[in-house]
Design a protein around this motif. Structure first.
Motif, PDB file in Angstrom:
ATOM      1  N   SER A 151       0.838  -1.205   0.000  1.00 37.19           N
ATOM      2  CA  SER A 151       0.000   0.000   0.000  1.00 37.19           C
ATOM      3  C   SER A 151       0.870   1.251   0.000  1.00 37.19           C
ATOM      4  O   SER A 151       2.074   1.197   0.286  1.00 37.19           O
ATOM      5  CB  SER A 151      -0.900   0.010   1.247  1.00 37.19           C
ATOM      6  OG  SER A 151      -0.109   0.110   2.421  1.00 37.19           O
ATOM      7  N   ASP A 152       0.257   2.390  -0.319  1.00 38.10           N
ATOM      8  CA  ASP A 152       0.988   3.671  -0.277  1.00 38.10           C
ATOM      9  C   ASP A 152       1.530   3.924   1.130  1.00 38.10           C
ATOM     10  O   ASP A 152       2.657   4.414   1.297  1.00 38.10           O
ATOM     11  CB  ASP A 152       0.053   4.822  -0.687  1.00 38.10           C
ATOM     12  CG  ASP A 152      -0.340   4.744  -2.151  1.00 38.10           C
ATOM     13  OD1 ASP A 152       0.365   4.057  -2.910  1.00 38.10           O
ATOM     14  OD2 ASP A 152      -1.346   5.362  -2.539  1.00 38.10           O
ATOM     15  N   SER A 275       3.240  -4.381  -7.332  1.00 38.75           N
ATOM     16  CA  SER A 275       2.617  -3.141  -6.850  1.00 38.75           C
ATOM     17  C   SER A 275       2.687  -2.053  -7.911  1.00 38.75           C
ATOM     18  O   SER A 275       1.736  -1.293  -8.112  1.00 38.75           O
ATOM     19  CB  SER A 275       3.321  -2.661  -5.570  1.00 38.75           C
ATOM     20  OG  SER A 275       3.225  -3.638  -4.552  1.00 38.75           O
ATOM     21  N   ASN A 309      -7.820  -2.171  -8.671  1.00 39.79           N
ATOM     22  CA  ASN A 309      -8.483  -1.686  -7.463  1.00 39.79           C
ATOM     23  C   ASN A 309      -9.995  -1.885  -7.563  1.00 39.79           C
ATOM     24  O   ASN A 309     -10.631  -1.429  -8.495  1.00 39.79           O
ATOM     25  CB  ASN A 309      -8.143  -0.196  -7.277  1.00 39.79           C
ATOM     26  CG  ASN A 309      -8.628   0.332  -5.942  1.00 39.79           C
ATOM     27  OD1 ASN A 309      -9.809   0.257  -5.624  1.00 39.79           O
ATOM     28  ND2 ASN A 309      -7.699   0.876  -5.185  1.00 39.79           N
TER      29      ASN A 309
END
Length: 322
Positions: A151-152, A275, A309
């Protein structure tokens, strides 16, 4: 010769039952295989060596070669039959016993099946056998697992907790380019164009491609390079003298330990690649361009790397279908 066998089988098909046809086919193939085998005596070990040499010439990486070697060598240690006489039933039994003994998943056993299949396909293509015994052993069904990405927030945690400029540069370069860890460790300083924010990497089969990195990666790469005191031309080197080129295992261990320290789920180099692909598609980059950046020859491979997403799927559905 194979065409003649097919003609014989076609001619006899209307006179024999399916069971009789199968038996006739087995007898014919075995008979011709025995005749061919008597011409030149080649040991199983020699066949394996010839196969690995062929794969090297095709451009397979040394890592892939080692995997082929280990898989086929283990098969030949368990089945002592001459390679040209190994049957489908023997290989099925081997795969079944392998899975039971090692308690491995369907994914693992299918990887073993695929490597063995490559070996026998090569034997068939080179006319050492008439027909690969793997043709009747089909792909093993596996569950499609959606693999997680970083994740970010996870990326920021990794960045904030890097104590070495080198590690920070590695994280940013992996995350922004999506390059393989093998490509990363093979980079030299001269391969990096900081002003153009791009570099040349050599992928599988020594295929050359150009990849691009973001502003953060540029800043951290420059800081790392400027603070280097060694003379090694490798982009990433060990922290301790004599500052040798960093190895794949070194990158893997470093990232895994950092991830464990921050309680992040399984941090490894390939996860950065997945990612990057997911993030690129999520932001609207055409899949063909993502394929180009990752160096995939097949677009299906790119799709396996990317997890779209779910929120964007919902938004798109509302836009096009509502």
């Amino acid at each position: 010769m194979e065409e003649k066998i097919v003609i014989v089988l076609n001619e006899m098909s209307e006179y024999l039952s399916i069971t009789q046809m199968k038996k006739l086919q087995e007898v014919i193939i075995k008979t011709f295989a025995d005749n061919e085998a008597n011409k030149v005596k080649i040991s199983n070990e020699e066949f394996l060596k010839m196969f690995l040499d062929a794969k090297r010439i095709e451009g397979c990486s040394e890592r892939t070669i080692i995997y082929y070697q280990a898989t086929v060598k283990h098969l030949l240690s368990q089945i002592t039959t001459e390679v040209r006489k190994i049957t489908t039933e023997e290989i099925r039994e081997y795969l079944s016993n392998y899975q039971k003994r090692n308690d491995c998943s369907n994914v693992t056993i299918d990887n073993v099946r695929r490597n063995i299949s490559s070996f026998f396909s090569w034997l068939e293509e080179e006319d050492y056998i008439l027909k690969s015994p793997m043709k009747r052993i089909h792909k093993i069904k596996t569950k499609t697992v959606v693999k997680s990405v970083i994740s970010d927030e996870g990326i920021e945690k990794l960045r904030d907790n890097c104590n070495e400029k080198r590690d920070l540069a590695i994280i940013d370069l992996l995350y922004s380019t999506g390059i393989r860890v093998g490509e990363l460790v093979n980079l030299n300083i001269d391969d990096i164009d900081l002003e153009g924010r791009e570099c040349i990497v050599y992928g599988k089969g020594d295929k050359e491609r150009r990849v691009y990195f973001d502003a953060k990666a540029k800043v951290h790469l420059k800081e790392y390079i400027d603070n280097r005191t060694d003379n090694n031309n490798a982009l990433f080197v060990t922290l301790d003298a004599p500052h040798d080129r960093l190895k794949i295992s070194g990158v893997e261990i470093r990232l895994r330990n950092l991830g464990k320290k921050l309680a992040l789920e399984r941090i490894h180099p390939h996860k950065f690649r997945r990612s990057m692909a997911t993030r690129a598609i999520d932001k609207g980059m055409p899949i063909e361009q993502v394929q180009k950046l990752l160096g995939h020859s097949q677009i299906d491979t790119t799709m396996q790397y990317a997890m779209v997403n779910q929120n964007n799927v919902k938004t798109a559905h509302q836009k096009y279908m509502a």
